[in-house]
Design a protein around this motif. Structure first.
Motif, PDB file in Angstrom:
ATOM      1  N   GLU A   4       6.065   0.645 -13.787  1.00  8.88           N
ATOM      2  CA  GLU A   4       7.207  -0.422 -13.774  1.00  8.88           C
ATOM      3  C   GLU A   4       7.276  -0.952 -12.433  1.00  8.88           C
ATOM      4  OE1 GLU A   4      11.646  -0.834 -15.176  1.00  8.88           O
ATOM      5  OE2 GLU A   4      10.829   1.257 -15.013  1.00  8.88           O
ATOM      6  N   ILE A   5       7.405  -2.354 -12.434  1.00  7.40           N
ATOM      7  CA  ILE A   5       7.574  -2.942 -11.233  1.00  7.40           C
ATOM      8  C   ILE A   5       8.948  -3.427 -11.302  1.00  7.40           C
ATOM      9  CG2 ILE A   5       6.859  -4.627  -9.694  1.00  7.40           C
ATOM     10  CD1 ILE A   5       4.525  -2.907  -9.961  1.00  7.40           C
ATOM     11  N   GLU A   6       9.683  -3.028 -10.464  1.00  6.82           N
ATOM     12  CA  GLU A   6      11.203  -3.288 -10.185  1.00  6.82           C
ATOM     13  C   GLU A   6      11.269  -4.355  -9.022  1.00  6.82           C
ATOM     14  OE1 GLU A   6      13.759  -0.277 -10.063  1.00  6.82           O
ATOM     15  OE2 GLU A   6      13.677   0.369 -11.949  1.00  6.82           O
ATOM     16  N   TYR A   7      12.002  -5.721  -9.485  1.00  8.55           N
ATOM     17  CA  TYR A   7      12.539  -6.577  -8.314  1.00  8.55           C
ATOM     18  C   TYR A   7      13.107  -7.610  -9.029  1.00  8.55           C
ATOM     19  CZ  TYR A   7       7.942  -9.572  -9.509  1.00  8.55           C
ATOM     20  OH  TYR A   7       7.215 -10.108 -10.100  1.00  8.55           O
ATOM     21  N   ARG A  19      -4.437   7.137 -12.268  1.00 11.08           N
ATOM     22  CA  ARG A  19      -4.639   7.038 -10.825  1.00 11.08           C
ATOM     23  C   ARG A  19      -3.881   8.183 -10.191  1.00 11.08           C
ATOM     24  NH1 ARG A  19      -4.454   1.838 -12.915  1.00 11.08           N
ATOM     25  NH2 ARG A  19      -5.824   0.174 -12.078  1.00 11.08           N
ATOM     26  N   SER A  20      -4.197   8.761  -9.122  1.00  9.58           N
ATOM     27  CA  SER A  20      -3.182   9.575  -8.232  1.00  9.58           C
ATOM     28  C   SER A  20      -2.226   8.715  -7.638  1.00  9.58           C
ATOM     29  CB  SER A  20      -4.028  10.241  -7.351  1.00  9.58           C
ATOM     30  OG  SER A  20      -4.571   9.358  -6.088  1.00  9.58           O
ATOM     31  N   PHE A  21      -1.040   9.498  -7.288  1.00  8.01           N
ATOM     32  CA  PHE A  21      -0.188   8.717  -6.610  1.00  8.01           C
ATOM     33  C   PHE A  21      -0.477   8.249  -5.250  1.00  8.01           C
ATOM     34  CE2 PHE A  21       3.568   8.903  -3.788  1.00  8.01           C
ATOM     35  CZ  PHE A  21       4.427   8.307  -4.547  1.00  8.01           C
ATOM     36  N   ALA A  22      -1.364   8.997  -4.629  1.00  5.91           N
ATOM     37  CA  ALA A  22      -1.894   8.331  -3.235  1.00  5.91           C
ATOM     38  C   ALA A  22      -2.843   6.964  -3.423  1.00  5.91           C
ATOM     39  CB  ALA A  22      -2.655   9.393  -2.573  1.00  5.91           C
ATOM     40  N   GLU A  23      -3.645   6.934  -4.492  1.00  6.39           N
ATOM     41  CA  GLU A  23      -4.358   5.791  -4.730  1.00  6.39           C
ATOM     42  C   GLU A  23      -3.602   4.696  -5.126  1.00  6.39           C
ATOM     43  OE1 GLU A  23      -8.074   4.468  -7.589  1.00  6.39           O
ATOM     44  OE2 GLU A  23      -7.039   6.519  -7.954  1.00  6.39           O
ATOM     45  N   LEU A  24      -2.536   4.937  -6.023  1.00  8.33           N
ATOM     46  CA  LEU A  24      -1.637   3.833  -6.563  1.00  8.33           C
ATOM     47  C   LEU A  24      -0.863   3.364  -5.380  1.00  8.33           C
ATOM     48  CD1 LEU A  24      -0.414   2.331  -8.537  1.00  8.33           C
ATOM     49  CD2 LEU A  24       1.180   4.151  -9.188  1.00  8.33           C
ATOM     50  N   LYS A  25      -0.308   4.181  -4.554  1.00  8.37           N
ATOM     51  CA  LYS A  25       0.468   3.744  -3.422  1.00  8.37           C
ATOM     52  C   LYS A  25      -0.418   2.832  -2.331  1.00  8.37           C
ATOM     53  CE  LYS A  25       3.382   5.597   0.167  1.00  8.37           C
ATOM     54  NZ  LYS A  25       3.987   6.662   0.900  1.00  8.37           N
ATOM     55  N   LYS A  26      -1.649   3.115  -2.317  1.00  8.46           N
ATOM     56  CA  LYS A  26      -2.740   2.706  -1.538  1.00  8.46           C
ATOM     57  C   LYS A  26      -2.872   1.214  -2.050  1.00  8.46           C
ATOM     58  CE  LYS A  26      -7.361   2.426   0.295  1.00  8.46           C
ATOM     59  NZ  LYS A  26      -8.691   3.144  -0.024  1.00  8.46           N
ATOM     60  N   ILE A  28      -0.833  -0.523  -3.910  1.00  7.28           N
ATOM     61  CA  ILE A  28       0.326  -1.292  -3.840  1.00  7.28           C
ATOM     62  C   ILE A  28       0.373  -1.871  -2.498  1.00  7.28           C
ATOM     63  CG2 ILE A  28       2.840  -1.080  -3.962  1.00  7.28           C
ATOM     64  CD1 ILE A  28       2.593   0.632  -6.479  1.00  7.28           C
ATOM     65  N   GLN A  29       0.461  -1.266  -1.498  1.00  9.14           N
ATOM     66  CA  GLN A  29       0.380  -1.362   0.041  1.00  9.14           C
ATOM     67  C   GLN A  29      -0.643  -2.451  -0.022  1.00  9.14           C
ATOM     68  OE1 GLN A  29      -0.004   2.482   1.754  1.00  9.14           O
ATOM     69  NE2 GLN A  29       2.326   2.812   1.818  1.00  9.14           N
ATOM     70  N   GLU A  30      -1.781  -2.461  -0.364  1.00  7.80           N
ATOM     71  CA  GLU A  30      -2.505  -3.524   0.120  1.00  7.80           C
ATOM     72  C   GLU A  30      -2.186  -4.841  -0.723  1.00  7.80           C
ATOM     73  OE1 GLU A  30      -7.408  -4.746  -0.853  1.00  7.80           O
ATOM     74  OE2 GLU A  30      -6.760  -2.525  -1.186  1.00  7.80           O
ATOM     75  N   ILE A  31      -1.769  -4.747  -2.010  1.00 13.42           N
ATOM     76  CA  ILE A  31      -1.370  -6.066  -2.630  1.00 13.42           C
ATOM     77  C   ILE A  31      -0.272  -6.584  -1.910  1.00 13.42           C
ATOM     78  CG2 ILE A  31      -0.518  -6.975  -4.484  1.00 13.42           C
ATOM     79  CD1 ILE A  31      -3.551  -6.276  -4.614  1.00 13.42           C
ATOM     80  N   GLU A  32       0.747  -5.733  -1.395  1.00 14.32           N
ATOM     81  CA  GLU A  32       1.826  -6.164  -0.747  1.00 14.32           C
ATOM     82  C   GLU A  32       1.526  -7.182   0.552  1.00 14.32           C
ATOM     83  OE1 GLU A  32       4.745  -6.919  -1.390  1.00 14.32           O
ATOM     84  OE2 GLU A  32       5.748  -5.171  -2.735  1.00 14.32           O
ATOM     85  N   TYR A  65       7.641   1.242  -9.006  1.00 13.68           N
ATOM     86  CA  TYR A  65       7.760   0.621  -7.862  1.00 13.68           C
ATOM     87  C   TYR A  65       8.640  -0.389  -7.489  1.00 13.68           C
ATOM     88  CZ  TYR A  65       6.026  -1.714  -3.708  1.00 13.68           C
ATOM     89  OH  TYR A  65       5.937  -2.183  -2.177  1.00 13.68           O
ATOM     90  N   ASP A  66       9.586  -0.123  -6.687  1.00 12.24           N
ATOM     91  CA  ASP A  66      10.831  -0.950  -6.354  1.00 12.24           C
ATOM     92  C   ASP A  66      10.288  -1.822  -5.154  1.00 12.24           C
ATOM     93  OD1 ASP A  66      13.216  -2.086  -5.094  1.00 12.24           O
ATOM     94  OD2 ASP A  66      14.374  -0.720  -6.352  1.00 12.24           O
ATOM     95  N   ARG A  67      10.110  -3.041  -5.674  1.00  7.99           N
ATOM     96  CA  ARG A  67       9.726  -4.060  -4.435  1.00  7.99           C
ATOM     97  C   ARG A  67      10.686  -4.244  -3.481  1.00  7.99           C
ATOM     98  NH1 ARG A  67       7.099  -9.036  -5.647  1.00  7.99           N
ATOM     99  NH2 ARG A  67       6.092  -8.635  -3.587  1.00  7.99           N
ATOM    100  N   ASP A  68      12.026  -4.384  -3.699  1.00 16.75           N
ATOM    101  CA  ASP A  68      13.052  -4.616  -2.599  1.00 16.75           C
ATOM    102  C   ASP A  68      13.054  -3.433  -1.569  1.00 16.75           C
ATOM    103  OD1 ASP A  68      13.773  -6.850  -4.205  1.00 16.75           O
ATOM    104  OD2 ASP A  68      15.020  -5.753  -5.501  1.00 16.75           O
ATOM    105  N   LEU A  69      13.073  -2.320  -2.174  1.00 15.12           N
ATOM    106  CA  LEU A  69      12.889  -1.059  -1.088  1.00 15.12           C
ATOM    107  C   LEU A  69      11.669  -0.737  -0.720  1.00 15.12           C
ATOM    108  CD1 LEU A  69      15.561   1.156  -3.071  1.00 15.12           C
ATOM    109  CD2 LEU A  69      15.876  -0.552  -1.325  1.00 15.12           C
ATOM    110  N   LYS A  70      10.342  -1.359  -1.438  1.00 14.08           N
ATOM    111  CA  LYS A  70       9.091  -0.887  -1.065  1.00 14.08           C
ATOM    112  C   LYS A  70       8.889   0.721  -1.233  1.00 14.08           C
ATOM    113  CE  LYS A  70       8.196  -4.866   0.600  1.00 14.08           C
ATOM    114  NZ  LYS A  70       8.265  -5.983  -0.408  1.00 14.08           N
ATOM    115  N   ARG A  71       9.388   1.114  -2.480  1.00 10.50           N
ATOM    116  CA  ARG A  71       9.273   2.615  -2.757  1.00 10.50           C
ATOM    117  C   ARG A  71       8.805   2.796  -4.013  1.00 10.50           C
ATOM    118  NH1 ARG A  71      15.081   5.125  -2.868  1.00 10.50           N
ATOM    119  NH2 ARG A  71      14.833   4.379  -5.108  1.00 10.50           N
ATOM    120  N   LEU A  72       7.471   3.827  -4.248  1.00 12.39           N
ATOM    121  CA  LEU A  72       7.136   4.210  -5.277  1.00 12.39           C
ATOM    122  C   LEU A  72       7.685   5.525  -5.736  1.00 12.39           C
ATOM    123  CD1 LEU A  72       4.847   3.481  -7.328  1.00 12.39           C
ATOM    124  CD2 LEU A  72       3.368   4.842  -5.758  1.00 12.39           C
ATOM    125  N   SER A  73       8.008   5.610  -7.058  1.00 10.51           N
ATOM    126  CA  SER A  73       8.578   6.968  -7.288  1.00 10.51           C
ATOM    127  C   SER A  73       7.677   7.507  -8.910  1.00 10.51           C
ATOM    128  CB  SER A  73       9.885   7.304  -7.496  1.00 10.51           C
ATOM    129  OG  SER A  73      10.276   6.099  -8.330  1.00 10.51           O
TER     130      SER A  73
END
Length: 76
Positions: A4-7, A19-26, A28-32, A65-73
């Motif tokens: 879920e992408i929240e923004y 995907r693993s949490f680490a892979e997903l986070k990576k 997302i960071q690249e796309i940001e 993933y909260d795009r405003d806070l840049k936080r993945l949970s």
């Protein structure tokens, strides 16, 4: 796997391969980093580069993933 992408433009549900949490986070960071702030093409880029698909139904997500806070949970 459901992400879920929240923004401010509205929430979006995506589905894709597991995907693993680490892979997903990576990913997302690249796309940001690549995202054009003018057109805010975050979701389109994420889908195109990492084979996510937008869902038209409401289901419980595995991650948020909260795009405003840049936080993945993880949603246990």
């Amino acid at each position: 796997m459901i992400l879920e992408i929240e923004y401010f433009k509205g929430d979006v549900l995506l589905t894709g391969k597991n995907r693993s949490f680490a892979e997903l986070k990576k990913q997302i960071q690249e796309i940001e980093t690549l995202c054009d702030p003018e057109s805010d093409n975050f979701t389109a880029l994420l889908c195109r580069k990492y084979s996510w698909t937008v869902l038209d139904i409401s289901v419980k997500s595995d991650y948020t993933y909260d795009r405003d806070l840049k936080r993945l949970s993880h949603n246990w």
